[in-house]
Design a protein around this motif. Structure first.
Motif, PDB file in Angstrom:
ATOM      1  N   TRP A  90      62.844  29.700  61.862  1.00 50.09           N
ATOM      2  CA  TRP A  90      62.243  31.026  62.017  1.00 50.09           C
ATOM      3  C   TRP A  90      62.566  31.609  63.388  1.00 50.09           C
ATOM      4  O   TRP A  90      62.924  32.782  63.516  1.00 50.09           O
ATOM      5  N   SER A  91      62.439  30.792  64.439  1.00 46.47           N
ATOM      6  CA  SER A  91      62.721  31.270  65.795  1.00 46.47           C
ATOM      7  C   SER A  91      64.181  31.678  65.932  1.00 46.47           C
ATOM      8  O   SER A  91      64.502  32.733  66.504  1.00 46.47           O
ATOM      9  N   PRO A 140      58.654  25.992  54.571  1.00 43.52           N
ATOM     10  CA  PRO A 140      58.410  25.974  56.019  1.00 43.52           C
ATOM     11  C   PRO A 140      57.173  25.174  56.420  1.00 43.52           C
ATOM     12  O   PRO A 140      57.122  24.612  57.517  1.00 43.52           O
ATOM     13  N   TRP A 154      54.515  31.184  54.155  1.00 46.65           N
ATOM     14  CA  TRP A 154      55.809  31.703  54.596  1.00 46.65           C
ATOM     15  C   TRP A 154      55.694  32.505  55.881  1.00 46.65           C
ATOM     16  O   TRP A 154      56.716  32.966  56.420  1.00 46.65           O
ATOM     17  N   PRO A 179      55.725  32.862  59.645  1.00 46.60           N
ATOM     18  CA  PRO A 179      56.277  31.983  60.681  1.00 46.60           C
ATOM     19  C   PRO A 179      55.217  31.303  61.535  1.00 46.60           C
ATOM     20  O   PRO A 179      55.425  30.185  62.014  1.00 46.60           O
TER      21      PRO A 179
END
Length: 267
Positions: free
Chosen positions: A245-246, A234, A202, A204
């Motif tokens: 995420w970004s 993810p 998880w 990023p």
């Protein structure tokens, strides 16, 4: 919007000129990822189940992702230094958009990062890493990396403004240095204990590293292709995970950093 871009461009130019007058720091940021690639590639690679070029093909995208994530640390120090030395307060007295300064600082970081990725990729190619998916895959991977770097730069800018001093930024930067270690940047996650694997997948950085491997056609897991069974969402959907995420980081930290800059370091 045009005014914001113009004012942000002026700050960006200032940041690049500042970087030009600190060549030692520029050289360090350019050479550190290459040094880590050589060390991990030839020392760790000989002790893993993916020896030699197989591990290096796995490692290069991970180091590219770690370099992108370093936007957090670099922007943290830049923002804290400017705040501590009064530069931020002088910017706040100017008749310009409150978003222009953090936008220019993060934009300048993005430009220097683009340059820093070039030697890392060239050394990776010399060590046996290959982009198997052609120009389209390479451009996709580069886009994911730069978007993530831009997002982490906003996180670092906010934390730097929040810390208000170079000493506090240094302590906080030491913590952020551990983030790539708790990801799949350097090692596959399927061999980790259950709770640690969940944390890593998880993270990023894991999504970005796995997305770059997938887009470049490189080994993703210990088996050489595809996410490991039972991987977190993810990691199982790395490109979507990296983009989400970004986007989430930008959605949260762009307004936070802008408001913090408008309030000043003592607010």
């Amino acid at each position: 919007m045009s005014t914001l871009l113009y004012e942000g461009g002026a700050v960006l130019t200032r940041q690049l000129q500042k970087a030009r007058h600190a060549p030692a720091l520029l050289v360090l940021t350019q050479t550190m990822p290459v040094t880590m690639l050589l060390f991990f590639g030839y020392v760790f690679g000989s002790a893993l189940a993916m020896p030699g070029s197989g591990y290096r093909a796995f490692l290069v995208p991970g180091l590219l992702a770690a370099t992108a994530a370093n936007g957090l640390m670099a922007s943290l120090f830049t923002a804290a230094q400017d705040a501590h030395r009064g530069v931020t307060d002088r910017f706040r007295t100017l008749p310009m958009s409150r978003a222009a300064v953090p936008l220019g600082q993060t934009g300048a970081d993005l430009v220097t990062t683009g340059a820093a990725l070039v030697p890392l990729m060239l050394v990776g190619l010399a060590m046996g890493w290959r982009i198997e998916t052609g120009p389209a895959g390479a451009l996709g991977a580069l886009g994911v990396l730069l978007l993530f770097r831009f997002a982490t730069a906003w996180v670092g800018t906010y934390l730097g403004l929040l810390s208000g001093s170079e000493e506090a930024a240094g302590r906080l930067g030491g913590v952020t240095f551990l983030l790539p270690m708790l990801s799949s940047a350097y090692l596959p996650t399927e061999g980790l204990p259950g709770w640690l694997r969940t944390v890593a997948e998880w993270n990023p950085i894991s999504a970005v590293a796995t997305a770059v491997r997938e887009l470049c056609g490189n080994p993703v897991g210990g088996a050489g292709a595809g996410a490991a069974p039972g991987a977190a969402w993810p990691t199982a959907h790395p490109v979507a995970g990296a983009l989400l995420w970004s986007a989430l980081l930008l959605l949260v930290f762009v307004p936070l950093a802008t408001r913090r800059f408008a309030r000043g370091t003592g607010g």
